[in-house]
Design a protein around this motif. Structure first.
Motif, PDB file in Angstrom:
ATOM      1  N   LEU A 175       3.852   0.711  -2.431  1.00 22.12           N
ATOM      2  CA  LEU A 175       4.758   0.077  -1.711  1.00 22.12           C
ATOM      3  C   LEU A 175       4.948  -1.293  -2.550  1.00 22.12           C
ATOM      4  O   LEU A 175       3.899  -1.871  -2.584  1.00 22.12           O
ATOM      5  N   ILE A 176       6.047  -1.538  -2.902  1.00 18.75           N
ATOM      6  CA  ILE A 176       6.353  -3.069  -3.637  1.00 18.75           C
ATOM      7  C   ILE A 176       7.637  -3.396  -3.511  1.00 18.75           C
ATOM      8  O   ILE A 176       8.630  -2.696  -3.658  1.00 18.75           O
ATOM      9  N   GLY A 177       7.895  -4.777  -3.009  1.00 13.56           N
ATOM     10  CA  GLY A 177       9.386  -5.215  -2.965  1.00 13.56           C
ATOM     11  C   GLY A 177       9.158  -6.789  -2.630  1.00 13.56           C
ATOM     12  O   GLY A 177       7.914  -7.209  -2.546  1.00 13.56           O
ATOM     13  N   PRO A 178      10.398  -7.389  -2.352  1.00 13.80           N
ATOM     14  CA  PRO A 178      10.069  -8.746  -2.025  1.00 13.80           C
ATOM     15  C   PRO A 178      10.660  -9.118  -0.298  1.00 13.80           C
ATOM     16  O   PRO A 178      10.864  -8.289   0.284  1.00 13.80           O
ATOM     17  N   ASN A 179      10.106 -10.377   0.003  1.00 19.14           N
ATOM     18  CA  ASN A 179      10.774 -10.802   1.328  1.00 19.14           C
ATOM     19  C   ASN A 179      12.183 -11.090   0.788  1.00 19.14           C
ATOM     20  O   ASN A 179      12.189 -11.991   0.049  1.00 19.14           O
TER      21      ASN A 179
ATOM     22  N   GLU B 240      -9.764 -14.230  -4.224  1.00 17.43           N
ATOM     23  CA  GLU B 240      -9.447 -14.309  -2.781  1.00 17.43           C
ATOM     24  C   GLU B 240      -8.719 -13.253  -2.251  1.00 17.43           C
ATOM     25  O   GLU B 240      -8.914 -12.568  -1.394  1.00 17.43           O
ATOM     26  N   LEU B 241      -7.696 -12.618  -3.236  1.00 18.04           N
ATOM     27  CA  LEU B 241      -6.824 -11.663  -2.477  1.00 18.04           C
ATOM     28  C   LEU B 241      -7.977 -10.435  -2.496  1.00 18.04           C
ATOM     29  O   LEU B 241      -7.938  -9.591  -1.671  1.00 18.04           O
ATOM     30  N   GLU B 242      -8.787 -10.212  -3.830  1.00 14.73           N
ATOM     31  CA  GLU B 242      -9.761  -9.140  -3.422  1.00 14.73           C
ATOM     32  C   GLU B 242     -10.765  -9.243  -2.240  1.00 14.73           C
ATOM     33  O   GLU B 242     -11.087  -8.332  -1.560  1.00 14.73           O
ATOM     34  N   GLU B 243     -11.243 -10.346  -2.111  1.00 13.00           N
ATOM     35  CA  GLU B 243     -11.967 -10.610  -0.961  1.00 13.00           C
ATOM     36  C   GLU B 243     -11.332 -10.219   0.341  1.00 13.00           C
ATOM     37  O   GLU B 243     -12.045  -9.745   1.270  1.00 13.00           O
ATOM     38  N   ARG B 244     -10.285 -10.644   0.589  1.00 16.14           N
ATOM     39  CA  ARG B 244      -9.578 -10.284   1.781  1.00 16.14           C
ATOM     40  C   ARG B 244      -9.212  -8.912   2.007  1.00 16.14           C
ATOM     41  O   ARG B 244      -9.299  -8.306   3.182  1.00 16.14           O
ATOM     42  N   ILE B 245      -8.799  -8.071   0.914  1.00 15.25           N
ATOM     43  CA  ILE B 245      -8.750  -6.780   0.874  1.00 15.25           C
ATOM     44  C   ILE B 245     -10.180  -6.124   1.321  1.00 15.25           C
ATOM     45  O   ILE B 245     -10.218  -5.218   2.278  1.00 15.25           O
ATOM     46  N   ASN B 246     -11.259  -6.572   0.862  1.00 18.49           N
ATOM     47  CA  ASN B 246     -12.543  -6.017   1.067  1.00 18.49           C
ATOM     48  C   ASN B 246     -12.895  -6.232   2.574  1.00 18.49           C
ATOM     49  O   ASN B 246     -13.337  -5.339   3.447  1.00 18.49           O
ATOM     50  N   TRP B 247     -12.351  -7.493   3.250  1.00 22.14           N
ATOM     51  CA  TRP B 247     -13.007  -7.843   4.482  1.00 22.14           C
ATOM     52  C   TRP B 247     -12.072  -7.002   5.623  1.00 22.14           C
ATOM     53  O   TRP B 247     -12.489  -6.338   6.540  1.00 22.14           O
ATOM     54  N   LEU B 248     -10.676  -6.565   5.103  1.00 19.84           N
ATOM     55  CA  LEU B 248     -10.005  -5.748   5.964  1.00 19.84           C
ATOM     56  C   LEU B 248     -10.154  -4.173   5.796  1.00 19.84           C
ATOM     57  O   LEU B 248      -9.866  -3.393   6.684  1.00 19.84           O
ATOM     58  N   GLN B 249     -10.834  -3.724   4.735  1.00 22.88           N
ATOM     59  CA  GLN B 249     -11.247  -2.321   4.579  1.00 22.88           C
ATOM     60  C   GLN B 249     -11.901  -1.855   5.832  1.00 22.88           C
ATOM     61  O   GLN B 249     -12.068  -0.483   6.127  1.00 22.88           O
TER      62      GLN B 249
ATOM     63  N   LYS C  27      -7.704   1.547   8.042  1.00 25.06           N
ATOM     64  CA  LYS C  27      -6.274   2.027   7.800  1.00 25.06           C
ATOM     65  C   LYS C  27      -5.693   1.287   6.536  1.00 25.06           C
ATOM     66  O   LYS C  27      -5.958   0.467   6.045  1.00 25.06           O
ATOM     67  N   PRO C  28      -4.575   1.941   6.305  1.00 27.94           N
ATOM     68  CA  PRO C  28      -3.805   1.588   5.016  1.00 27.94           C
ATOM     69  C   PRO C  28      -3.402   0.017   5.353  1.00 27.94           C
ATOM     70  O   PRO C  28      -3.142  -0.452   6.445  1.00 27.94           O
ATOM     71  N   MET C  29      -3.161  -0.850   4.057  1.00 22.52           N
ATOM     72  CA  MET C  29      -3.109  -2.068   3.760  1.00 22.52           C
ATOM     73  C   MET C  29      -1.701  -2.575   3.344  1.00 22.52           C
ATOM     74  O   MET C  29      -1.493  -1.812   2.251  1.00 22.52           O
ATOM     75  N   ILE C  30      -1.025  -3.557   3.608  1.00 23.76           N
ATOM     76  CA  ILE C  30       0.214  -3.844   2.781  1.00 23.76           C
ATOM     77  C   ILE C  30       0.146  -5.699   3.017  1.00 23.76           C
ATOM     78  O   ILE C  30      -0.008  -6.157   4.037  1.00 23.76           O
ATOM     79  N   CYS C  31       0.015  -6.239   1.859  1.00 25.70           N
ATOM     80  CA  CYS C  31       0.191  -7.847   1.774  1.00 25.70           C
ATOM     81  C   CYS C  31       1.639  -7.895   1.837  1.00 25.70           C
ATOM     82  O   CYS C  31       2.140  -7.464   0.916  1.00 25.70           O
ATOM     83  N   THR C  32       2.040  -8.752   3.064  1.00 23.60           N
ATOM     84  CA  THR C  32       3.443  -8.833   3.157  1.00 23.60           C
ATOM     85  C   THR C  32       3.738 -10.190   2.792  1.00 23.60           C
ATOM     86  O   THR C  32       5.136 -10.487   2.937  1.00 23.60           O
TER      87      THR C  32
ATOM     88  N   ASN D 237      -5.076   0.493  -3.685  1.00 22.15           N
ATOM     89  CA  ASN D 237      -3.892   1.128  -2.817  1.00 22.15           C
ATOM     90  C   ASN D 237      -3.439   0.243  -1.732  1.00 22.15           C
ATOM     91  O   ASN D 237      -2.962   0.844  -0.658  1.00 22.15           O
ATOM     92  N   VAL D 238      -2.992  -0.738  -2.099  1.00 29.59           N
ATOM     93  CA  VAL D 238      -2.441  -2.022  -1.130  1.00 29.59           C
ATOM     94  C   VAL D 238      -1.086  -2.224  -1.524  1.00 29.59           C
ATOM     95  O   VAL D 238      -0.536  -2.458  -2.658  1.00 29.59           O
ATOM     96  N   GLY D 239      -0.217  -1.880  -0.581  1.00 30.44           N
ATOM     97  CA  GLY D 239       1.379  -2.264  -0.834  1.00 30.44           C
ATOM     98  C   GLY D 239       1.418  -3.761  -0.910  1.00 30.44           C
ATOM     99  O   GLY D 239       0.705  -4.661  -0.370  1.00 30.44           O
TER     100      GLY D 239
END
Length: 386
Positions: A51-55, A281-290, A294-299, A321-323
């Motif tokens: 999943l990829i797109g804009p606000n 920081e993005l990778e750190e936050r993904i690791n925290w939420l793993q 559940k699947p993750m999307i950075c919105t 595999n983060v949207g």
């Protein structure tokens, strides 16, 4: 006898209408559905692809109200700009709604959402729709919206619910009707990707923008209404996931989360989050939420001067595999090519490095290298512009 028969027929028709309405806004048992299990969430995500797109807000709209009100609902621009999204392989978009639009004209609002979804489907884009938002101007007003302040980032964006509706619980039945009415109408509509219940509910807009205009003790009002909003959303039994994205703060342990953050995580079918920091920081936050499994999307992401770029973020997203849904799309009335500090610092011309956004108003990319990367990530060849 004939008059009585007509009366009974009319009564039966009214009761049937009410029954159909309830069927569209409740589960069979009348209770809210449960939060999705890890298995349910991952089964849904496995079907989505990357999943990829804009606000997304059309470049001709300064805020949610101008996007959706009848007089300014610009389908030509929406169609053109979502077409540009398709050409670079984007397949989703995060799009903000507003409670005052329901109050103003609920039937017309639903019809315009339906029209928007038709346009998005034409371009193979399934939007995530945002119900509430705690960022920027706390005093939204219906009608013609003000013009942008020159060179100022998001100078006209408005909160939902606003100051008055948030502090006065007599507005809550109206807000409930809005949540149930919109989600209930599209609860099994495959054109909708997901429902984002509340954007940054613990954002206090500190600084020069609107900090002094915020409701005192805002979070004491937000927390219970956030809980209610999740219940209202699930009460209509949507096929799509319901979520709210954590942002800011340390999420390294569940115990360390704030009460609002815990609600956002615990009530979400899938995990969503924001990150405007560098790739580490993005990778750190993904690791925290793993840890939630559940699947993750950075919105929200992508603020070039902060080190959050497509080049730095998308390879990490693919690895885990983060949207990914970036802020901004076409440079326009939101003026988000300018940075957040434009509220405090005077800009007189386009900044040398855009803060957000991908395209100019004529469809020219800000950076050809960026759009080429997005195309390669989505493995979709560019098509000719419509």
């Amino acid at each position: 006898m004939k008059r009585n028969s007509l009366y009974l027929l009319a009564l039966f028709c009214w009761l049937f209408t009410q029954s159909c309405t309830r069927t569209g806004t409740e589960t069979a048992s009348g209770e809210a559905r449960e939060v999705w299990s890890k298995k349910q969430a991952n089964a849904w995500y496995d079907k989505q692809g990357f999943l990829i797109g804009p606000n997304f807000s059309p470049s001709t709209a300064i805020n949610q109200l101008e996007m959706w009100q009848k007089e300014s609902f610009d389908t030509a621009t929406i169609n053109r700009e979502l077409g540009w999204a398709r050409t670079i392989g984007m397949n989703t978009a995060r799009v903000y709604l507003h409670d005052l639009l329901w109050q103003q004209d609920s039937l017309g609002f639903l019809k315009r959402i339906d029209t928007f979804l038709d346009i998005a489907e034409r371009h193979n884009i399934r939007p995530m729709l945002v119900i509430f938002d705690s960022v920027w101007d706390p005093h939204p007003k219906l009608g013609k919206q003000r013009e942008p302040r020159p060179h100022v980032h998001n100078s006209g964006w408005v909160q939902s619910p606003g100051y008055e509706a948030l502090r006065d619980s007599t507005h809550y039945p109206r807000l409930e009707r809005y949540v149930k009415g919109v989600i209930g109408r599209f609860r099994n509509d495959q054109r909708v990707l997901a429902w984002d219940i509340w954007n940054e509910p613990y954002n206090l807009n500190e600084g020069a923008a609107y900090g002094k205009q915020e409701l005192p003790n805002k979070l004491t009002y937000v927390l219970p209404l956030l809980k209610k909003s999740f219940v209202w959303a699930r009460s209509v039994n949507p096929d799509q996931p319901v979520t709210a994205a954590v942002w800011a703060g340390n999420w390294s342990t569940h115990e360390g989360l704030s009460p609002i953050q815990k609600v956002m995580i615990e009530e979400s079918d899938i995990i969503t989050f924001h990150n405007y920091g560098p790739p580490q920081e993005l990778e750190e936050r993904i690791n925290w939420l793993q840890r939630y499994g559940k699947p993750m999307i950075c919105t929200e992401y992508m603020a070039r001067p902060n080190g959050s770029t497509f080049q730095s973020s998308l390879p990490i997203a693919r690895k885990y595999n983060v949207g990914m849904i970036n802020w901004g799309f076409v440079s326009g009335k939101s003026q988000t090519i300018y940075p957040w500090d434009s509220w405090e610092k005077q800009y007189t011309a386009e900044p040398p490095v855009w803060f957000h956004d991908i395209f100019r108003a004529d469809g020219t990319p800000y950076s050809q290298a960026e759009v080429d990367l997005i195309k390669s990530m989505t493995q979709v060849k560019a098509k000719a512009k419509q």
